[in-house]
Design an enzyme around this catalytic site. Sequence first.
Site, mmCIF file in Angstrom:
data_model
loop_
_atom_site.group_PDB
_atom_site.id
_atom_site.type_symbol
_atom_site.label_atom_id
_atom_site.label_comp_id
_atom_site.label_asym_id
_atom_site.label_seq_id
_atom_site.Cartn_x
_atom_site.Cartn_y
_atom_site.Cartn_z
ATOM 1 N N GLU A 177 45.312 30.463 -17.552
ATOM 2 C CA GLU A 177 45.439 31.087 -16.238
ATOM 3 C C GLU A 177 45.634 30.018 -15.172
ATOM 4 O O GLU A 177 45.614 28.817 -15.449
ATOM 5 C CB GLU A 177 44.213 31.937 -15.913
ATOM 6 C CG GLU A 177 42.894 31.185 -15.907
ATOM 7 C CD GLU A 177 41.701 32.098 -15.710
ATOM 8 O OE1 GLU A 177 41.883 33.322 -15.565
ATOM 9 O OE2 GLU A 177 40.563 31.577 -15.687
ATOM 10 N N ASP A 223 38.548 27.883 -6.865
ATOM 11 C CA ASP A 223 40.007 28.021 -6.832
ATOM 12 C C ASP A 223 40.599 27.516 -5.518
ATOM 13 O O ASP A 223 41.183 28.275 -4.740
ATOM 14 C CB ASP A 223 40.425 29.480 -7.055
ATOM 15 C CG ASP A 223 40.098 29.974 -8.449
ATOM 16 O OD1 ASP A 223 40.000 29.141 -9.358
ATOM 17 O OD2 ASP A 223 39.958 31.187 -8.629
#
Length: 321
Positions: free
Chosen positions: A200, A33
């Site tokens: 997401e 991420d």
Amino acid sequence: MLLVLGMLITFLAALAHGYAPPGRCLGPCNVHDPGLVRRESDGMYFRFSTGNRISYASSPSIEGPWRIMGSMLPGGSSINLPGRNELWAPDVQYVNGKYHVYYSVSTFGSQDSTIGLATSPSMDPNTWTDHGSTGVSSQPSKPYNAIDANLFTDTDGSKFMVFGSFWQGIFMARMNAASTKVASASSNTAYDPSGTHAVEGAYMYKYGNWYYLFYSVGICCGYDKNRPARGKEYKIKVCRSSSATGHFIDANGVSCMAGGGTVVLESHDNVYGPGGQGVFMDPVLGPILYYHYVDTNIGFADYQKLFGWNRIDFSSGWPVV
């Protein structure tokens, strides 16, 4: 007519060239991420990622060589929730003369989650101030999970937080002018009504007259112990709107609230499960899509996700890498 032409150009580009390989990465390149920013004062690049209470690194260019700076919050977050020492999914933005990093406090599969904020004037080690919760939080009574934050600043200075993971998908809330606290109720922006609602990691970016909502679809991240079936792994999709607050649709005109989404990047060649993405305007290369992925030439062991990036071509009206 313009929509059809844009779709045709996008299709022909993908058919003719496929996906470009990730750009070069030198030095420490294992990330999960990633968040990316360029320092205003000297042009140094800083890359933030999940792990080590938000690990970060610096480099003179997007290629590297990257140098580990350490932990952003070595003492963990001041937010009193399980997960305060396991901070996730950093989003880094330059706001009002300071660098803001929004991070997630949660535990896997839990809806007891909060988005926190840390700031620094320079991003140098030991210059970070933890401000705790932004007020973007969730509990089991909420329709969303308050993780995977991204702050978007519109051309008129309005601030929006996009966030969410599974449950009822991606949500948006207006932030105060300082970008420190939520200032309005949240509204649903993207949702896949099928299956486990596996959307997401949204990131909003404006190019020209369009607002693009990039997000990850599928299952992260390809570890040996929980690798999803082929085709169920992460991929990156996008919808767009003429307004920051929606209505977002894909290249076929399908609503982002009805499972729409045009694929920007998916598994190809030795790249498996790209996701956890953001968009960055490089002063030399132009708009960049950055993300993490698994290199199948290396394997699927834990913590083998790598930093990837590609230039984005918006000439068709839809992003092509």
